[in-house]
Each structure stands twice: as C-alpha cells, then as structure tokens.
Scaffold this active site. Structure first.
Site, PDB file in Angstrom:
ATOM      1  N   TRP A  10       0.791  -1.367   0.072  1.00  0.00           N
ATOM      2  CA  TRP A  10       0.147  -0.082  -0.090  1.00  0.00           C
ATOM      3  C   TRP A  10       0.963   1.317   0.106  1.00  0.00           C
ATOM      4  O   TRP A  10       2.042   1.232   0.658  1.00  0.00           O
ATOM      5  CB  TRP A  10      -0.901   0.053   1.261  1.00  0.00           C
ATOM      6  CG  TRP A  10      -1.739   1.249   1.103  1.00  0.00           C
ATOM      7  CD1 TRP A  10      -2.934   1.512   0.833  1.00  0.00           C
ATOM      8  CD2 TRP A  10      -1.459   2.386   2.282  1.00  0.00           C
ATOM      9  NE1 TRP A  10      -3.261   2.891   0.928  1.00  0.00           N
ATOM     10  CE2 TRP A  10      -2.266   3.476   1.856  1.00  0.00           C
ATOM     11  CE3 TRP A  10      -0.364   2.755   2.893  1.00  0.00           C
ATOM     12  CZ2 TRP A  10      -2.350   4.598   2.543  1.00  0.00           C
ATOM     13  CZ3 TRP A  10      -0.390   4.002   3.778  1.00  0.00           C
ATOM     14  CH2 TRP A  10      -1.302   4.948   3.364  1.00  0.00           C
ATOM     15  N   SER A  65       3.374  -7.030   1.618  1.00  0.00           N
ATOM     16  CA  SER A  65       2.339  -6.501   2.874  1.00  0.00           C
ATOM     17  C   SER A  65       0.946  -6.384   1.900  1.00  0.00           C
ATOM     18  O   SER A  65       0.347  -7.680   1.734  1.00  0.00           O
ATOM     19  CB  SER A  65       2.920  -4.928   2.833  1.00  0.00           C
ATOM     20  OG  SER A  65       2.063  -4.413   3.870  1.00  0.00           O
ATOM     21  N   PHE A 127       4.481   6.772   7.276  1.00  0.00           N
ATOM     22  CA  PHE A 127       4.604   5.309   6.771  1.00  0.00           C
ATOM     23  C   PHE A 127       5.824   4.573   6.148  1.00  0.00           C
ATOM     24  O   PHE A 127       6.193   3.649   6.538  1.00  0.00           O
ATOM     25  CB  PHE A 127       3.494   4.957   5.682  1.00  0.00           C
ATOM     26  CG  PHE A 127       3.274   3.737   5.198  1.00  0.00           C
ATOM     27  CD1 PHE A 127       2.762   2.759   6.067  1.00  0.00           C
ATOM     28  CD2 PHE A 127       3.325   3.369   3.864  1.00  0.00           C
ATOM     29  CE1 PHE A 127       2.584   1.313   5.975  1.00  0.00           C
ATOM     30  CE2 PHE A 127       3.111   2.013   3.449  1.00  0.00           C
ATOM     31  CZ  PHE A 127       2.643   1.035   4.589  1.00  0.00           C
ATOM     32  N   LEU A 130       8.018   4.101   9.064  1.00  0.00           N
ATOM     33  CA  LEU A 130       7.738   2.986   9.791  1.00  0.00           C
ATOM     34  C   LEU A 130       8.069   1.640   9.252  1.00  0.00           C
ATOM     35  O   LEU A 130       8.666   0.888   9.887  1.00  0.00           O
ATOM     36  CB  LEU A 130       6.044   2.875  10.132  1.00  0.00           C
ATOM     37  CG  LEU A 130       5.555   3.687  11.177  1.00  0.00           C
ATOM     38  CD1 LEU A 130       4.012   3.834  11.036  1.00  0.00           C
ATOM     39  CD2 LEU A 130       6.127   3.496  12.463  1.00  0.00           C
ATOM     40  N   ASP A 188       9.655  -6.212  12.306  1.00  0.00           N
ATOM     41  CA  ASP A 188       8.668  -5.362  11.366  1.00  0.00           C
ATOM     42  C   ASP A 188       7.816  -4.455  12.719  1.00  0.00           C
ATOM     43  O   ASP A 188       7.311  -5.098  13.385  1.00  0.00           O
ATOM     44  CB  ASP A 188       7.999  -6.615  10.756  1.00  0.00           C
ATOM     45  CG  ASP A 188       7.056  -5.837   9.525  1.00  0.00           C
ATOM     46  OD1 ASP A 188       6.566  -4.592   9.770  1.00  0.00           O
ATOM     47  OD2 ASP A 188       6.705  -6.338   8.451  1.00  0.00           O
ATOM     48  N   HIS A 216       9.953  -4.029   8.043  1.00  0.00           N
ATOM     49  CA  HIS A 216       9.050  -4.100   6.836  1.00  0.00           C
ATOM     50  C   HIS A 216       9.531  -4.031   5.466  1.00  0.00           C
ATOM     51  O   HIS A 216       9.099  -4.549   4.661  1.00  0.00           O
ATOM     52  CB  HIS A 216       7.746  -3.270   7.388  1.00  0.00           C
ATOM     53  CG  HIS A 216       6.567  -3.728   6.572  1.00  0.00           C
ATOM     54  ND1 HIS A 216       5.809  -4.633   6.800  1.00  0.00           N
ATOM     55  CD2 HIS A 216       5.911  -2.910   5.385  1.00  0.00           C
ATOM     56  CE1 HIS A 216       4.758  -4.708   6.105  1.00  0.00           C
ATOM     57  NE2 HIS A 216       4.741  -3.660   5.195  1.00  0.00           N
TER      58      HIS A 216
END
Length: 240
Positions: A10, A65, A127, A130, A188, A216
């Site tokens: 995403w 993901s 994001f 992260l 992650d 991630h």
C-alpha cells in the site's frame, strides 16, 4: 516456464520492489511487477476480480504487505490455476481481531487511516519511516522509500487501507493446496513477527520463515538475499 507476478504494498508504489524483481530475474526466475488496482471501492472481492481478470494465470503469485495479502486471496480463488504463493511481510489479517491478536491494534490502524484522510502526504512519509524501522540503515532506507512515492488519489489510498483492514486470509491460506512460503521480518513495526506461529498453523503445507535483523522494508533492504530464498523455494517445489 515458471513465472512469478509480484504485487506491491500500500501507498509506496512499485519502486520499492524493483530491486527485488531485478534480483529474481538474475536468479533465473522470470518475474513481473504488477500494479495494485486503482479503485475507490473498499470491497476486497472487487479488487480480486480486477486482478484475476488482468494478471496471467498458471504462474506463481506473490507480493509485499497488502500485495502479499491480495496474492494469497487470489491464489485461493484460482486454486490449481496458481502454481504457488510467495508473500513478504504479509499477515493473514493486517488488523488484530479477537481470534487473531498477532496483528496491528485496531485503534492504531484507525488513527493511521484518520491521519491519511487529513494529510495523506505527511502520512505516507511517516509510513515510509515505519516501514524502514528495524532495518540496519533505517533513516536512509526511509528516505529511499519516500523518493519512490507515486502521485495517488486520496480516495484510492483510503480504499486500499479499507481493503487492507477487511481482508481475512485465514480460510484462503488454509484452502490453497499449492506450495506457499511466507517470509516475515523479525523487527517489523507493522506486521508482528509473533504472527509466524499462527500463520504456520493455518497452512496445509508450506513454510513460514523469519528474516533476522530486518523490518517491513526487507524487500528494499536485502533484495539479493530475498531473491535467493524465493528462487530456491520455487526450485525445491519442483517448478523450475
């Protein structure tokens, strides 16, 4: 000849997967990078129907993901028309449920979605950081992810998040009889590594492995090592 179609995650677009695709092709596993559906619907079935119509059949499916979750659902939908499944940093359920606690807390996800609705650009930057968290060079990795951010419509971003929250792949993974490998990252920040045992318990046959010292964004951080693992799994499945 064996082929693999990979779906991105995403928000970050396909750029994060391009080094892995190149490495897989170098390993002798012809790999194509596909786009996620550009839809404003939050119904996973509509996304899956679009992917099923667009992507070649009789090949391996994989993704990172959200892309991995869609690949898993599509693999179950196709059954024997899918040669095998490879997922990277993908959970069976992205958002925690009473009977699937090893996932992102529902209130954390709700706050993230609200932030995206208010300021998508800032949320995508956060994001990216992260995703990079847990990697050896997290700050540089986060900047690299931000460089590849595509222009996206807010309605499509929010629809993608809603699909991510709605997907429940437990029955899909349990029903898919083909070979499947799920790689989770030890550090992650988005998909907890402790989901590995529950994920493995779902599978009729297949493997769940943990990537040490990675977050991630493992797909961008160690594409060569990942490509070697994935290509070896496909070869061992007797589909080379």
């Amino acid at each position: 000849m064996t082929r693999l179609i990979l779906l991105p995650g995403w928000g970050l677009g396909p750029a994060a997967l391009q080094p892995l695709v190149a490495a897989l092709n170098e390993q002798g596993l012809p790999t194509e990078l596909a786009e996620l559906p550009a839809l404003e619907s939050a119904d996973p079935e509509i996304w899956l129907a679009e992917l099923d119509a667009r992507l070649s059949a009789d090949c391996w499916l994989g993704g990172w993901s959200l892309g991995g979750m869609l690949a898993g659902a599509l693999a179950a939908r196709r059954g024997a028309r899918c040669k095998g499944l490879l997922t990277l940093a993908s959970n069976a359920c992205f958002v925690a449920r009473a009977d699937w606690p090893g996932a992102m807390a529902a209130d954390t996800f709700a706050a993230f979605r609200a932030g995206c609705a208010t300021d998508a650009a800032a949320t995508l930057r956060r994001f990216a950081m992260l995703c990079a968290q847990g990697g050896a060079e997290a700050r540089a990795l986060g900047r690299q992810l931000q460089q590849g951010l595509p222009a996206q419509e807010l309605a499509q971003l929010l629809a993608g998040l809603d699909v991510l929250a709605a997907l429940d792949n437990r029955a899909a993974l349990a029903s898919f009889a083909g070979p499947q490998l799920h790689l989770l990252a030890e550090a992650d920040a988005l998909v907890p590594a402790e989901a590995a045992a529950a994920l493995l318990a779902l599978l009729p046959a297949g493997e769940v492995d943990l990537l040490e010292g990675s977050g991630h964004a493992c797909v961008l951080e160690q594409p060569q090592a990942l490509a070697a693992l994935l290509a070896e799994f496909v070869r061992e499945a007797g589909d080379d």
